[in-house]
Design a protein around this motif. Structure first.
Motif, PDB file in Angstrom:
ATOM      1  N   TRP A 135      43.476  43.456  33.057  1.00 21.49           N
ATOM      2  CA  TRP A 135      42.714  43.763  34.270  1.00 21.49           C
ATOM      3  C   TRP A 135      43.422  43.180  35.492  1.00 21.49           C
ATOM      4  CZ3 TRP A 135      40.298  40.493  37.815  1.00 21.49           C
ATOM      5  CH2 TRP A 135      39.432  41.107  38.717  1.00 21.49           C
ATOM      6  N   VAL A 136      43.908  41.942  35.391  1.00 23.26           N
ATOM      7  CA  VAL A 136      44.682  41.328  36.475  1.00 23.26           C
ATOM      8  C   VAL A 136      45.910  42.179  36.782  1.00 23.26           C
ATOM      9  CG1 VAL A 136      46.154  39.368  37.075  1.00 23.26           C
ATOM     10  CG2 VAL A 136      43.889  38.958  36.108  1.00 23.26           C
ATOM     11  N   ALA A 137      46.618  42.608  35.750  1.00 20.35           N
ATOM     12  CA  ALA A 137      47.844  43.389  35.925  1.00 20.35           C
ATOM     13  C   ALA A 137      47.578  44.725  36.613  1.00 20.35           C
ATOM     14  CB  ALA A 137      48.523  43.617  34.578  1.00 20.35           C
ATOM     15  N   SER A 138      46.358  45.224  36.500  1.00 18.09           N
ATOM     16  CA  SER A 138      46.041  46.521  37.125  1.00 18.09           C
ATOM     17  C   SER A 138      46.100  46.450  38.647  1.00 18.09           C
ATOM     18  CB  SER A 138      44.648  46.996  36.680  1.00 18.09           C
ATOM     19  OG  SER A 138      43.616  46.234  37.299  1.00 18.09           O
ATOM     20  N   HIS A 139      46.239  45.232  39.197  1.00 21.74           N
ATOM     21  CA  HIS A 139      46.329  45.060  40.652  1.00 21.74           C
ATOM     22  C   HIS A 139      47.770  44.976  41.143  1.00 21.74           C
ATOM     23  CE1 HIS A 139      42.291  43.640  39.535  1.00 21.74           C
ATOM     24  NE2 HIS A 139      41.922  44.004  40.749  1.00 21.74           N
ATOM     25  N   SER A 140      48.743  45.144  40.256  1.00 20.45           N
ATOM     26  CA  SER A 140      50.142  44.877  40.618  1.00 20.45           C
ATOM     27  C   SER A 140      50.672  45.840  41.681  1.00 20.45           C
ATOM     28  CB  SER A 140      51.034  44.943  39.375  1.00 20.45           C
ATOM     29  OG  SER A 140      50.989  46.227  38.788  1.00 20.45           O
ATOM     30  N   ASN A 141      50.103  47.021  41.774  1.00 19.19           N
ATOM     31  CA  ASN A 141      50.546  47.978  42.793  1.00 19.19           C
ATOM     32  C   ASN A 141      49.649  47.975  44.030  1.00 19.19           C
ATOM     33  OD1 ASN A 141      52.760  48.932  41.301  1.00 19.19           O
ATOM     34  ND2 ASN A 141      51.440  50.310  40.119  1.00 19.19           N
ATOM     35  N   GLY A 142      48.738  46.995  44.075  1.00 19.45           N
ATOM     36  CA  GLY A 142      47.864  46.897  45.240  1.00 19.45           C
ATOM     37  C   GLY A 142      46.719  47.888  45.249  1.00 19.45           C
ATOM     38  N   ASN A 143      46.472  48.516  44.092  1.00 15.59           N
ATOM     39  CA  ASN A 143      45.370  49.489  44.051  1.00 15.59           C
ATOM     40  C   ASN A 143      44.439  49.239  42.871  1.00 15.59           C
ATOM     41  OD1 ASN A 143      47.065  50.230  42.024  1.00 15.59           O
ATOM     42  ND2 ASN A 143      47.385  52.347  42.698  1.00 15.59           N
ATOM     43  N   GLY A 144      44.276  47.950  42.523  1.00 16.66           N
ATOM     44  CA  GLY A 144      43.340  47.600  41.463  1.00 16.66           C
ATOM     45  C   GLY A 144      41.904  47.578  41.964  1.00 16.66           C
ATOM     46  N   PRO A 145      40.951  47.253  41.089  1.00 13.15           N
ATOM     47  CA  PRO A 145      39.533  47.327  41.458  1.00 13.15           C
ATOM     48  C   PRO A 145      39.033  46.188  42.346  1.00 13.15           C
ATOM     49  CG  PRO A 145      39.776  46.630  39.177  1.00 13.15           C
ATOM     50  CD  PRO A 145      41.141  47.012  39.646  1.00 13.15           C
ATOM     51  N   GLU A 146      39.790  45.068  42.451  1.00 10.29           N
ATOM     52  CA  GLU A 146      39.316  43.926  43.217  1.00 10.29           C
ATOM     53  C   GLU A 146      40.181  43.700  44.461  1.00 10.29           C
ATOM     54  OE1 GLU A 146      37.887  41.147  45.191  1.00 10.29           O
ATOM     55  OE2 GLU A 146      36.695  42.026  43.571  1.00 10.29           O
ATOM     56  N   ASP A 147      39.569  43.826  45.637  1.00 13.23           N
ATOM     57  CA  ASP A 147      40.297  43.757  46.910  1.00 13.23           C
ATOM     58  C   ASP A 147      41.017  42.422  47.107  1.00 13.23           C
ATOM     59  OD1 ASP A 147      40.934  44.722  49.651  1.00 13.23           O
ATOM     60  OD2 ASP A 147      39.603  43.076  50.226  1.00 13.23           O
ATOM     61  N   TRP A 148      40.375  41.314  46.728  1.00 11.94           N
ATOM     62  CA  TRP A 148      41.020  40.008  46.927  1.00 11.94           C
ATOM     63  C   TRP A 148      42.377  39.943  46.226  1.00 11.94           C
ATOM     64  CZ3 TRP A 148      36.665  35.787  46.108  1.00 11.94           C
ATOM     65  CH2 TRP A 148      35.763  35.849  47.191  1.00 11.94           C
ATOM     66  N   LEU A 149      42.425  40.454  45.015  1.00 13.54           N
ATOM     67  CA  LEU A 149      43.688  40.433  44.276  1.00 13.54           C
ATOM     68  C   LEU A 149      44.692  41.411  44.873  1.00 13.54           C
ATOM     69  CD1 LEU A 149      42.617  40.076  40.529  1.00 13.54           C
ATOM     70  CD2 LEU A 149      42.966  38.321  42.265  1.00 13.54           C
ATOM     71  N   ASN A 150      44.229  42.575  45.269  1.00 17.40           N
ATOM     72  CA  ASN A 150      45.127  43.561  45.883  1.00 17.40           C
ATOM     73  C   ASN A 150      45.807  42.991  47.129  1.00 17.40           C
ATOM     74  OD1 ASN A 150      44.611  45.652  44.048  1.00 17.40           O
ATOM     75  ND2 ASN A 150      42.842  46.389  45.219  1.00 17.40           N
ATOM     76  N   ARG A 151      45.025  42.320  47.954  1.00 16.96           N
ATOM     77  CA  ARG A 151      45.541  41.863  49.247  1.00 16.96           C
ATOM     78  C   ARG A 151      46.290  40.539  49.193  1.00 16.96           C
ATOM     79  NH1 ARG A 151      42.340  40.152  52.808  1.00 16.96           N
ATOM     80  NH2 ARG A 151      40.383  40.080  51.631  1.00 16.96           N
ATOM     81  N   LEU A 152      45.823  39.625  48.316  1.00 15.01           N
ATOM     82  CA  LEU A 152      46.260  38.240  48.480  1.00 15.01           C
ATOM     83  C   LEU A 152      46.924  37.609  47.264  1.00 15.01           C
ATOM     84  CD1 LEU A 152      43.093  37.215  50.457  1.00 15.01           C
ATOM     85  CD2 LEU A 152      45.403  37.256  51.386  1.00 15.01           C
ATOM     86  N   ALA A 153      46.891  38.251  46.120  1.00 12.09           N
ATOM     87  CA  ALA A 153      47.476  37.646  44.918  1.00 12.09           C
ATOM     88  C   ALA A 153      48.896  38.147  44.705  1.00 12.09           C
ATOM     89  CB  ALA A 153      46.622  37.972  43.699  1.00 12.09           C
ATOM     90  N   ASP A 154      49.814  37.194  44.538  1.00 11.28           N
ATOM     91  CA  ASP A 154      51.212  37.516  44.238  1.00 11.28           C
ATOM     92  C   ASP A 154      51.378  37.605  42.728  1.00 11.28           C
ATOM     93  OD1 ASP A 154      53.919  37.734  43.929  1.00 11.28           O
ATOM     94  OD2 ASP A 154      54.428  35.884  44.999  1.00 11.28           O
TER      95      ASP A 154
END
Length: 319
Positions: A135-154
């Motif tokens: 689920w965390v990895a699904s944010h790697s392209n900046g289009n995952g389900p959680e905005d905080w991770l999309n915007r701010l997580a490296d």
């Protein structure tokens, strides 16, 4: 009578929990929870997000006070302890600890809640934790389900950490990542805090601790009924011929001088160094301290020393 049946204890794992013959479970500790919040002391904000629609399990995501908008921050994935059978990511103990750790480190954190034994024996906790990492990895392209991770997580600078059973989980997530990887995710390092590692033959001071050894083994067999025993690689990492396959290049092991698990932490440290693993491993021992003392007494001097060491570990690779 139903009441008399319930009164019959099938497994007594005091002070953790009791299992009754009617199948009911009485957890004796680690049952309190607190909601996510904007912490007034640290300015850390948190929210709960479902990571598995199938099981309904959630993570608690933590965000430090933002000083530079949209600047990517390292990401910590944290796995709570509790012998695989008590505590949650939402307990006041872990909520307070993550607030402090996130504030001091200036990182984004994902604290994983996983299904627990005996209702869900291992490997359920391992499976859930890997699902959370996907689920965390699904944010790697900046289009995952959680905005905080999309915007701010490296996601190119990710850390795992956990205490006790959570340290065991962090280890196995690091090993699985070493085998399978997660697209778009790079693991920078792992912190093992008083990790729940064990073995069938006593080492160090364990030989003098017959009752405590018995309890450690009882919890393991209770949590993983299908285990092959105390030299199962799931509980004894030095029994794994693939120990060098850990999927990161930096490791910090934290042990307590009076902790029954101390010698296992030291053994893992030594064996990892000797294994051919390409990385740097450090160890810190807290004098006069017992198991997870930093959660029990977070304001003591040794807890603050350990916190600073962990914060430094997370910050080492920051630009």
């Amino acid at each position: 009578m139903a009441d008399s049946t319930k009164a019959e204890v099938l497994h007594d794992l005091f002070p953790f929990l009791r299992i009754f013959k009617d199948g009911s479970v009485e957890r004796l500790m680690g049952t309190d929870t607190v909601p996510p919040s904007l912490d007034p002391k640290t300015g850390v904000e948190s929210k709960d997000v479902v990571y598995s629609a199938e099981t309904g399990q959630s993570v608690r995501v933590y965000l430090p006070k933002i000083e530079t908008p949209n600047k990517k921050l390292p990401l910590l994935v944290y796995f709570h302890g509790g012998g695989f059978c008590i505590e949650t990511a939402f307990s006041p103990t872990y909520h307070n600890y993550l607030n402090t750790l996130v504030s001091e480190s200036r990182i984004v954190a994902v604290s994983v809640d996983y299904r627990r034994a005996p209702e869900h024996p291992l490997p359920a906790a391992y499976d859930d934790s890997w699902t959370a990492l996907k689920w965390v990895a699904s944010h790697s392209n900046g289009n995952g389900p959680e905005d905080w991770l999309n915007r701010l997580a490296d996601l190119g600078n990710v850390y795992f950490a956990g205490d006790s059973a959570g340290g065991n989980i962090a280890y196995h997530m690091g090993m699985r990542y070493g085998r399978e990887k997660l697209e778009g995710v790079e693991i920078s390092g792992i912190v093992f805090i008083h990790p729940y590692f064990w073995g069938s033959e006593p080492i160090g001071s364990e030989a003098n601790e017959v009752l405590r050894r018995s309890f450690v083994e009882k919890i393991w067999r209770f949590s993983y009924p299908k285990t092959s025993g105390c030299d199962d690689p799931w509980i004894n990492p030095v029994a794994d011929p693939n120990i060098a396959g850990l999927g990161c290049t930096r490791v910090l092991v934290c042990v307590g001088e009076k902790d029954l698990l101390r010698d296992r932490g030291w053994l893992y440290y030594e064996k990892l160094k000797e294994s051919g693993w390409v990385g740097a491993v450090e160890i810190i021992e807290s004098k006069e301290e017992d198991h997870v003392f930093h959660l029990i007494n977070p304001s003591c001097e040794n807890a603050e020393i350990m916190l600073k060491k962990i914060v430094s570990f997370f910050n080492q690779d920051k630009a």
